[in-house]
Design a protein around this motif. Sequence first.
Motif, PDB file in Angstrom:
ATOM      1  N   THR A 179       4.278  14.318   4.437  1.00 51.90           N
ATOM      2  CA  THR A 179       3.395  14.312   5.610  1.00 51.90           C
ATOM      3  C   THR A 179       2.003  13.833   5.227  1.00 51.90           C
ATOM      4  OG1 THR A 179       4.629  16.118   6.635  1.00 51.90           O
ATOM      5  CG2 THR A 179       2.383  15.731   7.428  1.00 51.90           C
ATOM      6  N   GLU A 180       1.495  14.290   4.101  1.00 46.63           N
ATOM      7  CA  GLU A 180       0.162  13.893   3.638  1.00 46.63           C
ATOM      8  C   GLU A 180       0.125  12.409   3.259  1.00 46.63           C
ATOM      9  OE1 GLU A 180      -1.293  18.176   1.725  1.00 46.63           O
ATOM     10  OE2 GLU A 180      -0.004  16.814   0.567  1.00 46.63           O
ATOM     11  N   LYS A 181       1.201  11.920   2.653  1.00 45.92           N
ATOM     12  CA  LYS A 181       1.262  10.494   2.295  1.00 45.92           C
ATOM     13  C   LYS A 181       1.251   9.626   3.549  1.00 45.92           C
ATOM     14  CE  LYS A 181       4.012  11.346  -1.861  1.00 45.92           C
ATOM     15  NZ  LYS A 181       5.388  11.268  -2.401  1.00 45.92           N
ATOM     16  N   ARG A 182       2.022  10.036   4.555  1.00 45.49           N
ATOM     17  CA  ARG A 182       2.061   9.260   5.803  1.00 45.49           C
ATOM     18  C   ARG A 182       0.691   9.237   6.466  1.00 45.49           C
ATOM     19  NH1 ARG A 182       7.085  11.891   6.615  1.00 45.49           N
ATOM     20  NH2 ARG A 182       6.118  13.331   8.105  1.00 45.49           N
ATOM     21  N   ALA A 183       0.004  10.372   6.474  1.00 46.32           N
ATOM     22  CA  ALA A 183      -1.325  10.450   7.091  1.00 46.32           C
ATOM     23  C   ALA A 183      -2.315   9.559   6.345  1.00 46.32           C
ATOM     24  CB  ALA A 183      -1.807  11.893   7.112  1.00 46.32           C
ATOM     25  N   ILE A 225       0.844  -1.212   0.000  1.00 50.39           N
ATOM     26  CA  ILE A 225       0.000   0.000   0.000  1.00 50.39           C
ATOM     27  C   ILE A 225       0.871   1.251   0.000  1.00 50.39           C
ATOM     28  CG2 ILE A 225      -1.639   1.333   1.383  1.00 50.39           C
ATOM     29  CD1 ILE A 225      -2.901  -1.357   2.178  1.00 50.39           C
ATOM     30  N   ARG A 226       1.932   1.212   0.776  1.00 52.16           N
ATOM     31  CA  ARG A 226       2.860   2.352   0.803  1.00 52.16           C
ATOM     32  C   ARG A 226       3.435   2.616  -0.594  1.00 52.16           C
ATOM     33  NH1 ARG A 226       7.687   2.932   5.238  1.00 52.16           N
ATOM     34  NH2 ARG A 226       8.586   4.897   4.515  1.00 52.16           N
ATOM     35  N   GLU A 227       3.816   1.552  -1.290  1.00 55.19           N
ATOM     36  CA  GLU A 227       4.375   1.691  -2.638  1.00 55.19           C
ATOM     37  C   GLU A 227       3.346   2.273  -3.607  1.00 55.19           C
ATOM     38  OE1 GLU A 227       7.377  -2.170  -2.158  1.00 55.19           O
ATOM     39  OE2 GLU A 227       5.540  -2.301  -3.355  1.00 55.19           O
ATOM     40  N   MET A 263       3.587   5.777  -5.688  1.00 53.20           N
ATOM     41  CA  MET A 263       3.497   5.782  -7.144  1.00 53.20           C
ATOM     42  C   MET A 263       2.387   6.716  -7.637  1.00 53.20           C
ATOM     43  SD  MET A 263       2.454   2.621  -9.657  1.00 53.20           S
ATOM     44  CE  MET A 263       0.713   2.751  -9.204  1.00 53.20           C
ATOM     45  N   ILE A 264       1.216   6.625  -7.008  1.00 50.96           N
ATOM     46  CA  ILE A 264       0.045   7.366  -7.498  1.00 50.96           C
ATOM     47  C   ILE A 264       0.149   8.855  -7.180  1.00 50.96           C
ATOM     48  CG2 ILE A 264      -2.460   7.620  -7.276  1.00 50.96           C
ATOM     49  CD1 ILE A 264      -2.496   4.578  -6.556  1.00 50.96           C
ATOM     50  N   PHE A 265       0.656   9.174  -5.980  1.00 50.79           N
ATOM     51  CA  PHE A 265       0.608  10.563  -5.513  1.00 50.79           C
ATOM     52  C   PHE A 265       1.990  11.191  -5.394  1.00 50.79           C
ATOM     53  CE2 PHE A 265      -3.081   8.327  -3.574  1.00 50.79           C
ATOM     54  CZ  PHE A 265      -4.080   8.986  -4.276  1.00 50.79           C
ATOM     55  N   ALA A 266       2.934  10.699  -6.202  1.00 51.70           N
ATOM     56  CA  ALA A 266       4.314  11.193  -6.119  1.00 51.70           C
ATOM     57  C   ALA A 266       4.392  12.710  -6.237  1.00 51.70           C
ATOM     58  CB  ALA A 266       5.165  10.531  -7.202  1.00 51.70           C
ATOM     59  N   ASP A 267       3.625  13.292  -7.144  1.00 47.50           N
ATOM     60  CA  ASP A 267       3.695  14.741  -7.386  1.00 47.50           C
ATOM     61  C   ASP A 267       2.447  15.466  -6.894  1.00 47.50           C
ATOM     62  OD1 ASP A 267       6.166  14.437  -8.728  1.00 47.50           O
ATOM     63  OD2 ASP A 267       5.101  13.824 -10.548  1.00 47.50           O
TER      64      ASP A 267
END
Length: 628
Positions: A79-83, A64-66, A70-74
């Motif tokens: 911080t938002e990805k971790r949340a 899921i982390r990967e 991949m989807i939200f790289a840009d």
Amino acid sequence: MNQEQRKYLSLLAEKFPTRQAVCTEIINLAAIMNLPKGTEHFMSDIHGEYDAFLHIMNNCSGVIREKIEMIFADVLNDTEKRALRTLIYYPKEALQRLHSEGRISPKWYRETLRHMIEIARVLSSKYTRSKVRKAMPKEFGYIIDELLHALPDEDGNQLAYHERILDTIVGIQNGDEFIIALSALIKRLAVDHLHIVGDLFDRGADADKIIELLLDYPSLDIQWGNHDVLWMGAAAGNEACIANVVRNNVRYNNIRILESGYGISLRRLQLFAEKTYEGTPAKAMVKAINVMMFKAEGELILRHPEFEMQDRLLLDKVDTEKGTVTIDGVEYAMNTMEFPTVDWSDPYRMTPEEREVMDDLKRSFCQSPQLRRHIEFLYAVGSVYLKMNDNLLFHGCVPLTEDGQMEEVNFFGQFLRGKSYFEFCEKAARLAYNTGEARYVDFMFYLWGGPKSPMCGRVVKTFERSYLDDKASWKEPQDPYYLYLDSEATSRMILREFGLKSDLSHIINGHTPVHASAGENPIKAGGKLIVIDGGFSRAYHKTTGIAGYTLIYNSHGMRIKSHMPFESVERVISENLDIESRANQFEIEPYRVMVGDTDIGKRLAAQIEDLNELLTAYRDGSILERVE
């Protein structure tokens, strides 16, 4: 067409009564065969570590982390990805915290739901819509299906429709429930099938919670480990297994699983131990169950000389005057001579009080409804070994001779080796529980600790570790299998024995911790054998230097993940932490592996062949269509 073919095709025609029905099914099956294979997730040697296991299950070994990266790289910052990860892993807990901090707003709901829908859309791309729908929580299935398949059109109507659905979800304050449902779907789609390569029990405190979690898992299998068959033997009434289970959990201070988890009272043992042995109640209980265990094991070994475990009969080798024991011709000093219940003229006979304690324990193990429920689950989804998608899974070893050939063993008059021995062990384990036949119940102890057991494969030296300070005596000789772990020729020989001849076949083991901190590699035998016991149990973290391996096999190849120790769910929620994991893609397939290349694909191909025969029979009139 012979009579048998006609009979079979007539039965098939009941399900597909017209040519069009047959054609539709062939098209459907052919389409499924051309999808990428689903992700297989392999874990082993979990040993009751519920929190770490739950987190690995929630983050799908980092899959899921990967996907988020991949989807939200840009699109999202770190911080938002971790949340977002934390919300998917632990939606209820994360939502509760976000509400308490006042950080949730209608805008937050809309953005979060869009992100989660996009993750689910990407993960669902390798499945049929039918399979995705079946994976959806029923109460939200229709809405999620609409959101996953909303596509832009020239007037933007579909996207507007999509946005209205989100507005309604937020407006009626159903956002939390929808996030929880989407989180469950994402985790379900991230892993198609779970393999547990043995040892759910012992050392950690919460194997019962782990099994309770697995009861509802949609697609999994378990290869029994030595600690699993120990509990299975205890549930079948094997007294040596019962004593070992109690000892393991009292020694690791895991009494909760026995008393609260399975309703097995240790009160009678505790009272007997406190009256009979010195020390704290806990230490006295260990002393008492140790002696009872060696007595139960001794009686069983004497009943079965074919087990060839006579070297474990050590109580009768104790010199009470000198305070020593002689093992393999070497005299060792005992660190205690506190054996108040041992009659040295008949050392393996239990006293009347010990017999009462053992009978009480045996009743509790055999009559515990929750234990029976969990053990029957292990029998329902488990086995000694599994062949799946050209891989061979088993927990411990294939017994070998010193020169690396298959070792022949003789049990109950049957000469066995390799695959036939594994199948005998599985049959014996099932007969032990289902029939209670004494010799098979006794054999469960051999599967736990026998030197040629496929789940163990070593001499278990509990006596030496309990009563001798000389650590040279603690070394446990192992089956030669473990000396040949790096031999590609040996791995290929074993794979052939089990009917696997593909260059893409592997052996996947647990059981033996890989010493990663010392540079040991879990990928062995030229990539043909993978050992995924990296020390999931906290007791092994110092030994291995990590907190376990998991293996991921998807359509692109195989990756082994090494994981650092898990701290706590609380820190994940409060700080958006994740287990730090490192991936090693050690095998990249020469072409993308599709469903058609898997075991399921082979079954689908056979179904297509049968359907084509039925289609021919309809066309030439051999079988008549049923048109309504």
